[in-house]
Design an enzyme around this catalytic site. Sequence first.
Site, PDB file in Angstrom:
ATOM      1  N   ARG A 216       8.469   7.090 -20.065  1.00  0.00           N
ATOM      2  CA  ARG A 216       9.269   7.392 -21.263  1.00  0.00           C
ATOM      3  C   ARG A 216       8.406   7.990 -22.359  1.00  0.00           C
ATOM      4  O   ARG A 216       7.251   7.625 -22.534  1.00  0.00           O
ATOM      5  CB  ARG A 216       9.913   6.097 -21.763  1.00  0.00           C
ATOM      6  CG  ARG A 216      10.858   6.282 -22.924  1.00  0.00           C
ATOM      7  CD  ARG A 216      11.476   4.975 -23.331  1.00  0.00           C
ATOM      8  NE  ARG A 216      10.742   4.386 -24.439  1.00  0.00           N
ATOM      9  CZ  ARG A 216      11.119   3.311 -25.102  1.00  0.00           C
ATOM     10  NH1 ARG A 216      12.213   2.667 -24.740  1.00  0.00           N
ATOM     11  NH2 ARG A 216      10.413   2.841 -26.087  1.00  0.00           N
TER      12      ARG A 216
ATOM     13  N   CYS B  88       8.899   8.986 -26.654  1.00  0.00           N
ATOM     14  CA  CYS B  88       9.760   8.740 -27.798  1.00  0.00           C
ATOM     15  C   CYS B  88       9.235   9.568 -28.960  1.00  0.00           C
ATOM     16  O   CYS B  88       8.045   9.512 -29.282  1.00  0.00           O
ATOM     17  CB  CYS B  88       9.759   7.255 -28.147  1.00  0.00           C
ATOM     18  SG  CYS B  88      10.853   6.833 -29.505  1.00  0.00           S
TER      19      CYS B  88
END
Length: 137
Positions: free
Chosen positions: A112, A114
């Site tokens: 991930r 962000c």
Amino acid sequence: MQQHNIIINTKNAPDPLGPYTQAIEINNIIFVSGQIPICPDTNIMSDNIYDQTHQALLNIKNIIETTGLKINNIVKTTLFIININDLPKINTSYKNFFNTYSFSKNITLPARSCVEVSKLPKDAKIEIEAIAMREFL
């Protein structure tokens, strides 16, 4: 190797807000366009970041399930958020979502990224895009 492109669209996720598809599959890799947290049934977006995170992920889940995949096939997500201070609530919602919808008790969360941004479409607080693979479990 010949490349096979498949356009993916479902009524179980919001219609694109611009000139793009909900997702495209190329050689068993599904690239899901950024999903903001609009509920496709009501066209309403919660003001709560926890609920917005859940809805954006639910939209992604509905898109990839159109192809016969599950959330366990997601290998990468990118989160675009307007307030980095919301990250603890986002992380809780994100983890709860994957734990709830996984078909495996020991799910490996996807890689991930962000990024904090200044603004998102429809004044959403979060947008999430994803990559899923057919051969990954």
